[in-house]
Design a protein around this motif. Sequence first.
Motif, PDB file in Angstrom:
ATOM      1  N   HIS A  28      -5.022   3.081   4.995  1.00  0.00           N
ATOM      2  CA  HIS A  28      -6.354   2.978   4.941  1.00  0.00           C
ATOM      3  C   HIS A  28      -6.914   3.785   6.325  1.00  0.00           C
ATOM      4  N   HIS A  77      -7.427   1.899  -1.854  1.00  0.00           N
ATOM      5  CA  HIS A  77      -6.343   1.466  -2.627  1.00  0.00           C
ATOM      6  C   HIS A  77      -6.438   2.583  -3.861  1.00  0.00           C
ATOM      7  N   ASN A  89      -2.040   3.316  -1.952  1.00  0.00           N
ATOM      8  CA  ASN A  89      -3.175   3.448  -0.893  1.00  0.00           C
ATOM      9  C   ASN A  89      -3.461   4.860  -0.512  1.00  0.00           C
ATOM     10  N   HIS A 123       0.467  -1.784  -4.578  1.00  0.00           N
ATOM     11  CA  HIS A 123      -0.393  -0.850  -5.095  1.00  0.00           C
ATOM     12  C   HIS A 123      -0.276   0.453  -4.210  1.00  0.00           C
ATOM     13  N   ASP A 180      -0.011  -0.429   4.630  1.00  0.00           N
ATOM     14  CA  ASP A 180      -1.272  -0.286   4.023  1.00  0.00           C
ATOM     15  C   ASP A 180      -2.224  -0.143   4.949  1.00  0.00           C
ATOM     16  N   SER A 214       2.124   4.339  -1.618  1.00  0.00           N
ATOM     17  CA  SER A 214       2.068   5.317  -2.447  1.00  0.00           C
ATOM     18  C   SER A 214       3.321   6.140  -2.751  1.00  0.00           C
ATOM     19  N   ASP A 256      -6.578  -5.534  -5.137  1.00  0.00           N
ATOM     20  CA  ASP A 256      -6.312  -5.628  -3.730  1.00  0.00           C
ATOM     21  C   ASP A 256      -5.136  -6.237  -3.507  1.00  0.00           C
ATOM     22  N   SER A 257      -4.878  -6.834  -2.454  1.00  0.00           N
ATOM     23  CA  SER A 257      -3.551  -7.182  -2.189  1.00  0.00           C
ATOM     24  C   SER A 257      -3.603  -8.496  -2.612  1.00  0.00           C
ATOM     25  N   GLY A 309       0.810  -1.364  -0.016  1.00  0.00           N
ATOM     26  CA  GLY A 309       0.054  -0.163   0.115  1.00  0.00           C
ATOM     27  C   GLY A 309       0.964   1.186   0.022  1.00  0.00           C
TER      28      GLY A 309
END
Length: 471
Positions: free
Chosen positions: A290, A430, A331, A329, A286, A54, A100-101, A52
């Motif tokens: 969130h 995400h 997040n 990804h 991650d 960024s 998603d993960s 997650g």
Amino acid sequence: MKRRDFFRNTALAAAGSAVISPFQSVAMPTHRLLNHVAGKRAKNIIFMVSDGMSVGTLSMANMLSERREGKLCAWMSLYQEKKAVRGLMDTASANSLVTDSAAASSSWGGGVRVNNGALNVTPEGDRPVPILQKFKAAGKSVGCVTTVPITHATPAGFCVNSDSRGDQAEIALMYHDLRFDVMMGGGTEFFSADNRKDKQDVFGKFVSSDFSVVKTRDELLAADVSGKPFLGVFYPNGLPYALDREHDEALKANTPSLTEMVTAAIKRLAQNSKGFVLQIEAGKVDWSAHANDTGALIYDQLEFDRALAAVLSFAEADGETLVIVTTDHGNANPGLFGATANFEKIIDFKHTNDWVLQGIDRDFNAHQVRERIEYAQGYAINADEAVRLLAHYVTDRGEDGLYNPYKLPFADFADIQRKYTSIGWAGTGHSGDHVEVAAYGAGAELLKPFVRNTDLHYLMLEAAGVKSAQI
């Protein structure tokens, strides 16, 4: 530097094709585009994932490292010193541009894109052999280390086939049968008879099958890591955030850091003359994204960077190791949007937003809320902002969101916090951003400037000289 020097010096030893639809086009495997450039074969592979992450997360961690430590973080040093091959990676899954993960890790683990929520099970029902099973069959030692449950999506994507990432109790049993060499992280509830719905003593099952099983930091530091397969599960759910652990003596005494787990894992795996493959995940990067939790995010990213430094030290001494460092990804896409002086307040943070909000209840008054935040993070919110936070507890207007079972007001606190830290967030989920990927060491030249996530599966096999099964 000799390999033995690495172990002596670590913290552990010291203490574009035609398009029919967007998802079809991105789901097509592109491994045939990888052309091997003559270079040294990778005996070992260490695949590091800051889940997650960024680009704003990486940037802010590096900025804080420069201001707090006076140096670039290890990841940025790889770039500055031109030691790494750098690329961008498309992270989409089979059914969404925002992965998603589970699907993300499956793209690396199985070499094909799957739907969000699945682990190495394609939309057509195919079940490709996960990459750690391939490497184990080739004679290498294999394992995973994470700061979230070891049964969670990212480690599981390298290991197993499952229709649902949520079936973590069953994944724990799959790990037993696979007999991987090292598995470490959180998630005691999936191994303890007291917490499992089926009341199976999975810890006992591992012990009976001649695994070394450890449950505390002291047991890890004292463990004989030679010979037996090794299971370390240290905490319910995810391990504590690095920032909270650093300022809590009980957490420091009882739970290992990511770097300590990584060092122990490498020491165990490196005993195999045929080499090893290890996946490392900073999973709570991650979770903190969130939650829009600034202190948790940046300090867990910095702990990941310390683990990366230890890995690079080993790889440099070893000379036969490929290190891949990336994320699955983005997040929440955080970033710095204001005064440097506000950002530098994070240097003196003692605790995360999670710690702050977990300790507030409906009996608090506004003054107590302000005191708790000032103690934890060094600034005082105003009375109106404290009342705004308290409203979530008094009227039960909790927030939804992943990894927020108590419906704590993470997003509202982050919105209040912005004027004190100058950090803003795009959301709590995400993103579909292309992400950083870097390679160092043996086989690094195989990384191209732009790759699909599935390409890394074939890159690893090619770098190690292990043949892939036909898709």
